[in-house]
Design a protein around this motif. Structure first.
Motif, PDB file in Angstrom:
ATOM      1  N   PRO A 125       7.510   1.370   6.241  1.00  0.00           N
ATOM      2  CA  PRO A 125       7.659   0.044   6.875  1.00  0.00           C
ATOM      3  C   PRO A 125       6.455  -0.881   6.720  1.00  0.00           C
ATOM      4  CG  PRO A 125       7.033   1.656   8.507  1.00  0.00           C
ATOM      5  CD  PRO A 125       7.145   2.415   7.223  1.00  0.00           C
ATOM      6  N   GLN A 126       5.539  -0.544   5.806  1.00  0.00           N
ATOM      7  CA  GLN A 126       4.392  -1.421   5.565  1.00  0.00           C
ATOM      8  C   GLN A 126       4.838  -2.748   4.950  1.00  0.00           C
ATOM      9  OE1 GLN A 126       1.103  -1.723   6.652  1.00  0.00           O
ATOM     10  NE2 GLN A 126       0.360   0.062   5.549  1.00  0.00           N
ATOM     11  N   ILE A 127       5.896  -2.717   4.190  1.00  0.00           N
ATOM     12  CA  ILE A 127       6.527  -3.905   3.621  1.00  0.00           C
ATOM     13  C   ILE A 127       8.013  -3.857   3.980  1.00  0.00           C
ATOM     14  CG2 ILE A 127       4.870  -4.165   1.735  1.00  0.00           C
ATOM     15  CD1 ILE A 127       6.818  -2.719  -0.085  1.00  0.00           C
ATOM     16  N   PRO A 128       8.740  -4.979   3.883  1.00  0.00           N
ATOM     17  CA  PRO A 128      10.176  -4.941   4.182  1.00  0.00           C
ATOM     18  C   PRO A 128      10.913  -3.880   3.382  1.00  0.00           C
ATOM     19  CG  PRO A 128       9.419  -7.204   4.009  1.00  0.00           C
ATOM     20  CD  PRO A 128       8.246  -6.341   3.614  1.00  0.00           C
ATOM     21  N   LYS A 129      12.004  -3.410   3.934  1.00  0.00           N
ATOM     22  CA  LYS A 129      12.710  -2.253   3.388  1.00  0.00           C
ATOM     23  C   LYS A 129      13.130  -2.446   1.943  1.00  0.00           C
ATOM     24  CE  LYS A 129      16.460   0.942   4.530  1.00  0.00           C
ATOM     25  NZ  LYS A 129      17.561   1.240   5.501  1.00  0.00           N
ATOM     26  N   HIS A 130      13.609  -3.628   1.594  1.00  0.00           N
ATOM     27  CA  HIS A 130      14.137  -3.865   0.251  1.00  0.00           C
ATOM     28  C   HIS A 130      13.111  -4.539  -0.662  1.00  0.00           C
ATOM     29  CE1 HIS A 130      18.094  -2.624   1.611  1.00  0.00           C
ATOM     30  NE2 HIS A 130      17.996  -3.466   2.636  1.00  0.00           N
ATOM     31  N   ALA A 131      11.873  -4.672  -0.212  1.00  0.00           N
ATOM     32  CA  ALA A 131      10.837  -5.308  -1.031  1.00  0.00           C
ATOM     33  C   ALA A 131      10.271  -4.313  -2.036  1.00  0.00           C
ATOM     34  CB  ALA A 131       9.731  -5.867  -0.154  1.00  0.00           C
ATOM     35  N   ILE A 132       9.805  -4.822  -3.158  1.00  0.00           N
ATOM     36  CA  ILE A 132       9.172  -4.013  -4.209  1.00  0.00           C
ATOM     37  C   ILE A 132       7.740  -4.493  -4.352  1.00  0.00           C
ATOM     38  CG2 ILE A 132       9.239  -3.317  -6.623  1.00  0.00           C
ATOM     39  CD1 ILE A 132      12.235  -3.868  -6.601  1.00  0.00           C
ATOM     40  N   ILE A 133       6.794  -3.585  -4.148  1.00  0.00           N
ATOM     41  CA  ILE A 133       5.391  -3.991  -4.125  1.00  0.00           C
ATOM     42  C   ILE A 133       4.932  -4.533  -5.469  1.00  0.00           C
ATOM     43  CG2 ILE A 133       4.608  -1.650  -4.643  1.00  0.00           C
ATOM     44  CD1 ILE A 133       2.854  -4.378  -2.492  1.00  0.00           C
ATOM     45  N   ALA A 134       5.481  -4.020  -6.575  1.00  0.00           N
ATOM     46  CA  ALA A 134       5.082  -4.521  -7.899  1.00  0.00           C
ATOM     47  C   ALA A 134       5.432  -5.997  -8.045  1.00  0.00           C
ATOM     48  CB  ALA A 134       5.748  -3.686  -8.988  1.00  0.00           C
ATOM     49  N   ARG A 191      -2.220   4.710  17.119  1.00  0.00           N
ATOM     50  CA  ARG A 191      -2.384   5.366  15.825  1.00  0.00           C
ATOM     51  C   ARG A 191      -1.064   5.276  15.067  1.00  0.00           C
ATOM     52  NH1 ARG A 191      -3.835  11.646  13.941  1.00  0.00           N
ATOM     53  NH2 ARG A 191      -3.820  11.111  11.718  1.00  0.00           N
ATOM     54  N   PHE A 192      -1.150   4.710  13.858  1.00  0.00           N
ATOM     55  CA  PHE A 192       0.033   4.514  13.031  1.00  0.00           C
ATOM     56  C   PHE A 192       0.115   5.613  11.970  1.00  0.00           C
ATOM     57  CE2 PHE A 192      -1.159   0.407  14.717  1.00  0.00           C
ATOM     58  CZ  PHE A 192       0.052  -0.156  15.078  1.00  0.00           C
ATOM     59  N   PHE A 193       1.356   6.009  11.674  1.00  0.00           N
ATOM     60  CA  PHE A 193       1.611   7.004  10.637  1.00  0.00           C
ATOM     61  C   PHE A 193       2.463   6.374   9.541  1.00  0.00           C
ATOM     62  CE2 PHE A 193       0.749   9.352  14.485  1.00  0.00           C
ATOM     63  CZ  PHE A 193      -0.072  10.395  14.057  1.00  0.00           C
ATOM     64  N   GLN A 194       2.309   6.897   8.339  1.00  0.00           N
ATOM     65  CA  GLN A 194       2.969   6.292   7.189  1.00  0.00           C
ATOM     66  C   GLN A 194       4.481   6.452   7.218  1.00  0.00           C
ATOM     67  OE1 GLN A 194       1.073   7.479   3.590  1.00  0.00           O
ATOM     68  NE2 GLN A 194       1.937   5.820   2.375  1.00  0.00           N
ATOM     69  N   ASP A 195       4.994   7.407   7.988  1.00  0.00           N
ATOM     70  CA  ASP A 195       6.435   7.601   8.060  1.00  0.00           C
ATOM     71  C   ASP A 195       7.121   6.630   9.017  1.00  0.00           C
ATOM     72  OD1 ASP A 195       5.518   8.562  10.453  1.00  0.00           O
ATOM     73  OD2 ASP A 195       6.476  10.529  10.314  1.00  0.00           O
ATOM     74  N   GLY A 196       6.360   5.715   9.634  1.00  0.00           N
ATOM     75  CA  GLY A 196       6.939   4.720  10.518  1.00  0.00           C
ATOM     76  C   GLY A 196       6.817   5.041  11.990  1.00  0.00           C
ATOM     77  N   SER A 197       6.204   6.160  12.340  1.00  0.00           N
ATOM     78  CA  SER A 197       6.001   6.513  13.745  1.00  0.00           C
ATOM     79  C   SER A 197       4.640   6.022  14.227  1.00  0.00           C
ATOM     80  CB  SER A 197       6.110   8.031  13.938  1.00  0.00           C
ATOM     81  OG  SER A 197       5.136   8.706  13.164  1.00  0.00           O
ATOM     82  N   VAL A 198       4.508   5.873  15.534  1.00  0.00           N
ATOM     83  CA  VAL A 198       3.262   5.392  16.129  1.00  0.00           C
ATOM     84  C   VAL A 198       3.057   6.074  17.470  1.00  0.00           C
ATOM     85  CG1 VAL A 198       4.457   3.430  17.195  1.00  0.00           C
ATOM     86  CG2 VAL A 198       1.987   3.320  16.851  1.00  0.00           C
TER      87      VAL A 198
END
Length: 309
Positions: A125-134, A191-198
């Protein structure tokens, strides 16, 4: 500063060659940048492969007249070695190496080193679900992955956000002419985790240095809530924040926070813009006042992992 730019600056100045180098350097640099204005990787490699510039950009010994073995390694091999930092998302170590000298800085500008870090950090969830960072890197930052890491908003996983809050509590006095008030200090942790939990913890007695070591998904204690988070632009939204005590919760907490970067560091401040409760059965929302809340400041924790593969 002069010796950091060129360890032999004293000899260059005494010989008078510095005037010649000042006249030649801008022209060579201008030609190089013009050949690849939008590609940081080609600029870095072009600097090291251009003979007129690569001779002045080299590793210098800490003690004069000692050999410098790293100087004999090919540029491709040095970049390959530096990629081990990117594989662990240890971008701070990569930046520390880049501050050693000019050649180290040019090497760390290689786009391939930062591409892996950005791709691992900027996932939903660092970027929108359908967004592509490239596509974000290409459209907004000129395909510069290092610049993306610096400028694009992100939640940090290598530490914890801490807010030191204060509130006044009335006390008791035997004298009717004396009013007693107690200043209560408490801490909020995120504390934030990369899987979307906090994890959200409210504590008022423990030492923060002890608390951060306990902030794991397996922790069970009073004042702890677990929830989910996502980022939209420069706003962090925390929802479904329930008490982890195990009882059936009637209310869930929700937070809206603004990501900031000041005074030093990147994305190291969270300002709470809204705090509210949501009744689980009816969905009724009650906005809570932010009178005693203070901003969260990021504190790095060495035992926390940068990211997970």
């Amino acid at each position: 500063m002069a010796f950091r730019l060129d360890s032999n600056v004293d000899r260059v100045f005494s010989s008078g060659d510095y005037l010649l180098s000042l006249r030649k350097a801008p022209q060579a640099t201008t030609e190089l940048v013009a050949s690849a204005p939008h590609n940081p990787a080609s600029i870095a490699r072009g600097v090291l492969t251009t003979s007129s510039i690569s001779e002045s950009i080299s590793f210098a010994p800490l003690v004069e007249n000692l050999p410098v073995p790293i100087q004999h390694l090919p540029t491709e091999l040095l970049v390959y070695i530096l990629r081990f930092f990117s594989l662990t998302c240890n971008y701070t170590a990569l930046e520390r190496f880049g501050a050693v000298c000019k050649k180290a800085r040019v090497l760390t500008m290689d786009n391939s080193l930062w591409r892996d870090i950005v791709r691992l950090l900027y996932q939903p969830p660092q970027i929108p679900k359908h967004a592509i960072i490239a596509e974000i890197v290409n459209s907004s930052y000129g395909n510069d992955y290092r610049r993306t890491l610096i400028l694009h908003p992100r939640v940090r996983f290598d530490g914890v956000y801490i807010a030191v809050c204060h509130c006044m509590r009335p006390g008791f006095s035997d004298n009717a002419w004396v009013n007693v008030s107690h200043l209560v200090t408490y801490h909020r942790y995120l504390r934030f985790f990369q899987d979307g939990s906090v994890l959200s913890l409210l504590a008022n007695e423990d030492n923060p240095s002890d608390v951060v070591q306990q902030l794991k998904t397996s922790i069970v204690r009073s004042g702890l809530c677990t929830g989910r988070w996502h980022v939209i632009g420069s706003e962090v939204f925390i929802h479904d924040l329930f008490d982890s005590g195990g009882n059936v919760a009637k209310y869930a907490f929700e937070m809206s926070l603004a990501l900031r970067s000041k005074p030093l560091g990147r994305w190291n401040k969270l300002e709470m813009t809204q705090y509210q409760t949501k009744r689980v059965d009816t969905g009724e929302i009650d906005v809570l006042p932010l009178k005693n809340e203070r901003p969260f400041w990021f504190s790095k924790v060495r035992s926390y992992h940068y990211c997970h593969h």
